[in-house]
Design a protein around this motif. Structure first.
Motif, PDB file in Angstrom:
ATOM      1  N   SER A  12       0.842  -1.194   0.000  1.00  0.00           N
ATOM      2  CA  SER A  12       0.000   0.000   0.000  1.00  0.00           C
ATOM      3  C   SER A  12       0.877   1.243   0.000  1.00  0.00           C
ATOM      4  O   SER A  12       2.072   1.194   0.322  1.00  0.00           O
ATOM      5  CB  SER A  12      -0.914   0.015   1.229  1.00  0.00           C
ATOM      6  OG  SER A  12      -0.149   0.159   2.416  1.00  0.00           O
ATOM      7  N   GLU A  13       0.268   2.362  -0.344  1.00  0.00           N
ATOM      8  CA  GLU A  13       1.012   3.622  -0.335  1.00  0.00           C
ATOM      9  C   GLU A  13       1.472   3.966   1.074  1.00  0.00           C
ATOM     10  O   GLU A  13       2.585   4.454   1.282  1.00  0.00           O
ATOM     11  CB  GLU A  13       0.118   4.741  -0.882  1.00  0.00           C
ATOM     12  CG  GLU A  13       0.795   6.110  -0.891  1.00  0.00           C
ATOM     13  CD  GLU A  13      -0.145   7.223  -1.333  1.00  0.00           C
ATOM     14  OE1 GLU A  13       0.232   8.395  -1.175  1.00  0.00           O
ATOM     15  OE2 GLU A  13      -1.247   6.901  -1.833  1.00  0.00           O
ATOM     16  N   LEU A  14       0.621   3.678   2.053  1.00  0.00           N
ATOM     17  CA  LEU A  14       0.956   4.032   3.433  1.00  0.00           C
ATOM     18  C   LEU A  14       2.145   3.228   3.945  1.00  0.00           C
ATOM     19  O   LEU A  14       3.069   3.794   4.540  1.00  0.00           O
ATOM     20  CB  LEU A  14      -0.251   3.801   4.338  1.00  0.00           C
ATOM     21  CG  LEU A  14      -0.061   4.184   5.810  1.00  0.00           C
ATOM     22  CD1 LEU A  14       0.173   5.683   5.951  1.00  0.00           C
ATOM     23  CD2 LEU A  14      -1.278   3.768   6.633  1.00  0.00           C
ATOM     24  N   ILE A  15       2.153   1.922   3.714  1.00  0.00           N
ATOM     25  CA  ILE A  15       3.228   1.092   4.263  1.00  0.00           C
ATOM     26  C   ILE A  15       4.573   1.459   3.648  1.00  0.00           C
ATOM     27  O   ILE A  15       5.623   1.313   4.288  1.00  0.00           O
ATOM     28  CB  ILE A  15       2.927  -0.418   4.065  1.00  0.00           C
ATOM     29  CG1 ILE A  15       3.768  -1.241   5.063  1.00  0.00           C
ATOM     30  CG2 ILE A  15       3.198  -0.859   2.645  1.00  0.00           C
ATOM     31  CD1 ILE A  15       3.387  -2.712   5.090  1.00  0.00           C
ATOM     32  N   SER A  16       4.551   1.982   2.443  1.00  0.00           N
ATOM     33  CA  SER A  16       5.809   2.362   1.794  1.00  0.00           C
ATOM     34  C   SER A  16       6.464   3.557   2.482  1.00  0.00           C
ATOM     35  O   SER A  16       7.656   3.814   2.299  1.00  0.00           O
ATOM     36  CB  SER A  16       5.569   2.684   0.321  1.00  0.00           C
ATOM     37  OG  SER A  16       4.758   3.848   0.186  1.00  0.00           O
ATOM     38  N   LYS A  17       5.674   4.291   3.276  1.00  0.00           N
ATOM     39  CA  LYS A  17       6.194   5.477   3.959  1.00  0.00           C
ATOM     40  C   LYS A  17       6.817   5.152   5.314  1.00  0.00           C
ATOM     41  O   LYS A  17       7.476   5.992   5.914  1.00  0.00           O
ATOM     42  CB  LYS A  17       5.087   6.518   4.120  1.00  0.00           C
ATOM     43  CG  LYS A  17       4.511   7.024   2.795  1.00  0.00           C
ATOM     44  CD  LYS A  17       3.466   8.083   3.010  1.00  0.00           C
ATOM     45  CE  LYS A  17       2.832   8.510   1.693  1.00  0.00           C
ATOM     46  NZ  LYS A  17       3.824   9.112   0.789  1.00  0.00           N
TER      47      LYS A  17
END
Length: 326
Positions: A56-61
């Motif tokens: 997900s986009e969030l986990i990549s952060k």
């Protein structure tokens, strides 16, 4: 021994001594729900999976910083934006999994702390509780009795970790501000607050199920907080969220979490929505919703529309409530 060989051996040693870091990196590569289940405690699967979905986009952060392990428990520190947090792990059948059961971990971290039992709640603190904290604890116990009746269950003794502002708060709670708190499986962690009712509601809700942040925080704020959209400014902020796609937009765990990190009033929206459903449909339906959300494959929007009402009807009524506050 050649320098290159020494460097290779040191690198290999560092890698084998970062088991949580390695598990995190492997989890991020999961392509299916079934794969992800190998990395998360099954009792908490939906809650953790909805917060940090692989790829997900969030986990990549999230950026891993360091890790601690104590026997069969541990934690991985992560940085996201300007925040630092940590995720607990425990070893089950020889495999490290992410979990919300921090009891063994917290026992290690507070091994020298004092335990004080008050009305069935075991307070754990580095020093004796102050008179003010003891009064808060008495209020908390009374609220605990009320919630037992509301949820119609009796919990076994659970632990309340009372941390001081500063290093204790950072180490135990993962938060720095006075009054901050977190609920875990039959445990509450709080910063200089002995009556964190919001987190107490989470403890009860966990006994039925957890998995969707919007639902979980809606229940916790409905029964554990005062009206979060009472002021005209907050009412306007929540109305703006409704107009951007309705409450159902935030049933997506990553969208809810990202909006919260961006300081949007999603907790207030969740509270308003859940309060409306509770008053209209009753507590039994709310408890069944908590049980249903444990299924990570559940189409929760459809479940709500089938068992409560259509999203448009809820959104229309919520908007009406909010406009009356402007």
């Amino acid at each position: 021994m050649p320098v290159l060989l020494v460097l290779l051996l040191c690198t290999a040693y560092a890698q084998t001594n970062q088991p949580l870091h390695e598990r995190w990196n492997s989890y991020k590569k999961c392509e299916t729900v079934e794969e992800a289940k190998l990395f998360i405690d099954k009792r908490n699967f939906s809650s953790i999976y909805s917060f940090v979905q692989p790829e997900s986009e969030l986990i990549s952060k999230f950026e891993p910083i360091k890790e601690d392990t104590f026997g069969n428990s541990g934690r991985l520190f992560l940085k996201i934006y300007e925040f630092q947090t940590w995720i607990a792990f425990k070893k089950i059948d020889g495999r490290w999994v992410m979990t919300m059961d921090e009891n063994e971990l917290l026992e290690h971290l507070t091994a020298s702390w004092i335990k004080t039992e008050i009305g069935g709640v075991i307070y754990v603190s580095s020093a004796p509780l102050s008179p003010e904290a003891l009064k808060e604890a008495e209020t908390f116990v009374r609220k605990n009795d009320e919630l037992q009746k509301l949820f119609a269950i009796n919990l076994p003794d659970f632990h309340y970790y009372y941390a001081k502002v500063g290093e204790e708060a950072s180490n135990i709670v993962g938060e720095m501000n006075k009054g901050a708190g977190k609920a875990r499986y039959r445990a509450i962690k709080s910063v200089e607050c002995a009556d964190h009712v919001h987190e107490l509601v989470h403890i009860y809700a966990f006994e039925f199920g957890n998995g969707n942040p919007f639902v979980d925080e809606g229940v916790a704020t409905t029964f554990g907080n005062s009206d979060m959209s009472q002021s005209p400014q907050k009412a306007a902020e929540v109305l703006a969220l409704l107009n951007e796609g309705g409450y159902q937009k935030y049933l997506d765990g990553a969208t809810f979490s990202r909006a919260n990190l961006e300081r949007k009033s999603v907790y207030a929206l969740a509270q308003l929505t859940m309060t409306y459903w509770y008053k209209k449909f009753g507590m039994e339906k709310v408890k069944r919703l908590l049980q249903a959300e444990c299924d990570a494959t559940l189409d929760i929007k459809k479940y709500i529309e089938d068992n409560f009402e259509k999203a448009d009807e809820t959104n229309s009524n919520l908007a009406q409530f909010l406009r009356a506050k402007l």
